[in-house]
Scaffold this active site. Sequence first.
Site, PDB file in Angstrom:
ATOM      1  N   ARG A 218      -0.223 -27.931  10.530  1.00 54.21           N
ATOM      2  CA  ARG A 218       0.580 -27.192  11.494  1.00 54.21           C
ATOM      3  C   ARG A 218      -0.302 -26.941  12.711  1.00 54.21           C
ATOM      4  O   ARG A 218      -1.527 -26.875  12.611  1.00 54.21           O
ATOM      5  CB  ARG A 218       1.041 -25.859  10.911  1.00 54.21           C
ATOM      6  CG  ARG A 218       2.027 -25.988   9.780  1.00 54.21           C
ATOM      7  CD  ARG A 218       3.356 -26.557  10.226  1.00 54.21           C
ATOM      8  NE  ARG A 218       4.110 -25.586  11.010  1.00 54.21           N
ATOM      9  CZ  ARG A 218       5.259 -25.860  11.615  1.00 54.21           C
ATOM     10  NH1 ARG A 218       5.757 -27.088  11.574  1.00 54.21           N
ATOM     11  NH2 ARG A 218       5.905 -24.931  12.300  1.00 54.21           N
TER      12      ARG A 218
ATOM     13  N   ARG B 213       0.844  -1.193   0.000  1.00 51.56           N
ATOM     14  CA  ARG B 213       0.000   0.000   0.000  1.00 51.56           C
ATOM     15  C   ARG B 213       0.878   1.241   0.000  1.00 51.56           C
ATOM     16  O   ARG B 213       1.692   1.410   0.901  1.00 51.56           O
ATOM     17  CB  ARG B 213      -0.909   0.038   1.225  1.00 51.56           C
ATOM     18  CG  ARG B 213      -1.912  -1.084   1.294  1.00 51.56           C
ATOM     19  CD  ARG B 213      -2.723  -0.936   2.567  1.00 51.56           C
ATOM     20  NE  ARG B 213      -3.662  -2.024   2.745  1.00 51.56           N
ATOM     21  CZ  ARG B 213      -4.291  -2.276   3.897  1.00 51.56           C
ATOM     22  NH1 ARG B 213      -4.064  -1.497   4.942  1.00 51.56           N
ATOM     23  NH2 ARG B 213      -5.136  -3.279   3.994  1.00 51.56           N
TER      24      ARG B 213
ATOM     25  N   ASP C  23     -11.121 -18.001   7.252  1.00 52.19           N
ATOM     26  CA  ASP C  23     -11.393 -16.953   8.225  1.00 52.19           C
ATOM     27  C   ASP C  23     -12.800 -17.191   8.780  1.00 52.19           C
ATOM     28  O   ASP C  23     -13.558 -17.999   8.251  1.00 52.19           O
ATOM     29  CB  ASP C  23     -11.306 -15.575   7.569  1.00 52.19           C
ATOM     30  CG  ASP C  23      -9.866 -15.154   7.299  1.00 52.19           C
ATOM     31  OD1 ASP C  23      -8.984 -15.544   8.077  1.00 52.19           O
ATOM     32  OD2 ASP C  23      -9.624 -14.460   6.294  1.00 52.19           O
TER      33      ASP C  23
ATOM     34  N   GLU D 241       3.179 -17.181  21.108  1.00 51.66           N
ATOM     35  CA  GLU D 241       2.617 -18.176  20.195  1.00 51.66           C
ATOM     36  C   GLU D 241       3.752 -18.894  19.461  1.00 51.66           C
ATOM     37  O   GLU D 241       4.611 -18.261  18.858  1.00 51.66           O
ATOM     38  CB  GLU D 241       1.697 -17.470  19.210  1.00 51.66           C
ATOM     39  CG  GLU D 241       0.800 -18.360  18.409  1.00 51.66           C
ATOM     40  CD  GLU D 241      -0.262 -17.579  17.661  1.00 51.66           C
ATOM     41  OE1 GLU D 241      -0.309 -17.698  16.428  1.00 51.66           O
ATOM     42  OE2 GLU D 241      -1.031 -16.837  18.316  1.00 51.66           O
TER      43      GLU D 241
END
Length: 369
Positions: free
Chosen positions: A250, A177, A356, A306
Amino acid sequence: MYDYLIVGAGLFGATFAYKAHQQGKRCLVIDKRPHLGGNVYCEQTEGINVHKYGAHIFHTSNKEVWDFVNHIVPFNRYTNSPVANYQGRLYNLPFNMNTFYQMWGVTTPEEAQRKIDEQRKEALSQLDGEPQNLEEQALSLVGRDIYERLIKGYTEKQWGRPCTELPAFIIKRLPVRLVFDNNYFNDAYQGIPIGGYNRLIDGLLDGVETRINTDFFADRTYWESMGKKIVFTGKIDEYFGYCHGQLEYRTVSFEQETLDTPNYQGNAVVNYTEAKVPYTRIIEHKHFEMFGQQVYDVPRTVISREYSTEWKPGIEPYYPINDECNNQLAERYRKMGTETPNVIFGGRLAEYKYYDMAPIVEHVMNLKI
């Protein structure tokens, strides 16, 4: 006894149960975990809704989907604006003018584009034909500086493989962007349920019979006899007894810590992009739902480091490994699924597809029940 036995109380199963219940169908939802909600489950710690299975940000441009979830529970105005930490230096994500200023000191879109084009040209000159792996693909899209600082280490930790061994199609494109805009998503709507995702799941399952700590495979014959139809959201290869072999995944593990400070990193998500840092990111959960002075009204904070690892039996699978070998194997199982009467396969594990949250809801909304 039931019109639908729904195996899995995650977002797909809960949304399906809601829709079926609204149509007068009798549903039973079972889940092997000790809670409802699947991976969107939250746990309250220090008055903070902790995303126990990683950060979940709901985003969509589909107004029908957005209105649907908001009529279950109102969503807040959280905007996903992650930050990358590379050797102690911070860079805004996704790649935008803030990132390019932090990377090179450029202040205009023309300067940034020139710098990117120079590095892309160098990378393309070293290619013999099309990019053959993820590293070559990334270099040809954004050049060496962005690749080495913000992509390489993070990606190799996430996938557990060198970028030179990962297929190029994993990153067919990288968004660049040329504006000062840190909003990660391009969608019209995004946010977090006010009060946490448990409120969304509880609303979807209101009036629906549920059982937790219940493993479908522990007594499969019994559970299959309980519903006229089955909605299965678990691993599709497990449903078919791994008859063609096991699919690869994973998985993610979390190291949670409560700290005696109201504000640890000033952002919900900070990615650690250098390879020598073992975790991929740190989540500070309060920033999903607390803004401005609210952050300091709660004197402590909760963070989760994480770690991405290879899946093995006994731990929770997270992400399908969509390389050519696994995709071919998954397609064989999907074909079996289409030939299995009275069973609906849905969600990331049952379809071996990265989803998602909003597309999962949209998928269920479009199903004929």
